[in-house]
Design a protein around this motif. Structure first.
Motif, short mmCIF file in Angstrom:
data_model
loop_
_atom_site.label_atom_id
_atom_site.label_comp_id
_atom_site.label_asym_id
_atom_site.label_seq_id
_atom_site.Cartn_x
_atom_site.Cartn_y
_atom_site.Cartn_z
N PHE A 29 3.64 -4.11 4.81
CA PHE A 29 2.97 -2.81 4.89
C PHE A 29 1.59 -3.10 4.25
N VAL A 30 1.43 -3.92 3.21
CA VAL A 30 -0.07 -4.24 2.68
C VAL A 30 -0.76 -4.74 3.55
N GLY A 31 -0.17 -5.68 4.37
CA GLY A 31 -1.08 -6.36 5.31
C GLY A 31 -1.68 -5.48 6.23
N TYR A 32 -0.55 -4.18 6.88
CA TYR A 32 -1.16 -3.34 7.70
C TYR A 32 -2.25 -2.63 6.90
N VAL A 33 -2.10 -2.50 5.79
CA VAL A 33 -3.16 -1.50 5.14
C VAL A 33 -4.38 -2.38 5.16
N ASN A 34 -4.42 -3.67 4.72
CA ASN A 34 -5.58 -4.39 4.62
C ASN A 34 -6.27 -4.68 6.02
N GLU A 35 -5.42 -4.70 7.09
CA GLU A 35 -6.17 -4.80 8.36
C GLU A 35 -6.80 -3.63 8.63
N ASN A 36 -6.13 -2.45 8.28
CA ASN A 36 -6.78 -1.31 8.81
C ASN A 36 -8.07 -1.09 8.06
N LEU A 37 -7.95 -1.36 6.72
CA LEU A 37 -9.40 -1.23 5.72
C LEU A 37 -10.44 -2.39 6.44
N ALA A 38 -10.15 -3.47 6.95
CA ALA A 38 -10.96 -4.30 7.31
C ALA A 38 -11.73 -3.73 8.79
N LYS A 39 -10.99 -2.82 9.28
CA LYS A 39 -11.72 -2.32 10.63
C LYS A 39 -12.46 -1.12 10.29
N ALA A 40 -12.46 -0.52 9.00
CA ALA A 40 -13.05 0.82 8.65
C ALA A 40 -14.22 0.69 7.67
N LYS A 41 -14.76 1.65 7.47
CA LYS A 41 -16.04 1.63 6.82
C LYS A 41 -15.14 1.86 5.13
N LYS A 42 -16.05 1.56 4.28
CA LYS A 42 -15.25 1.34 2.96
C LYS A 42 -15.27 2.83 2.06
N GLY A 43 -15.02 3.77 2.51
CA GLY A 43 -15.27 5.11 2.27
C GLY A 43 -13.89 5.70 1.54
N GLU A 44 -13.53 6.49 0.62
CA GLU A 44 -12.36 7.07 0.19
C GLU A 44 -11.41 7.44 1.32
#
Length: 62
Positions: A29-44
């Motif tokens: 799960f944490v790996g998936y969250v990190n993958e998604n964050l890497a693809k996104a801009k860093k907003g809340e």
């Protein structure tokens, strides 16, 4: 108080993850969250979306 901390990132404490399905699934799960964050801009909002998408992916893969 003493607390033991284990690194459950890929390549670390593999034996522990083999013995604990919960830790193994949490690491995924944490790996998936990190993958998604890497693809996104860093907003809340991006953080919220990254978590929601990771939850949905985990459910779909169940």
């Amino acid at each position: 108080m003493t607390c033991t901390v284990y690194n459950i990132n890929p390549g670390n404490n593999e034996d522990l993850k083999k013995r604990s399905q919960t830790l193994r699934e949490y690491m995924i799960f944490v790996g998936y969250v990190n993958e998604n964050l890497a693809k996104a801009k860093k907003g809340e909002k991006d953080y919220e979306v990254a978590i929601r998408d990771a939850v949905n992916r985990c459910i779909a893969e169940e």
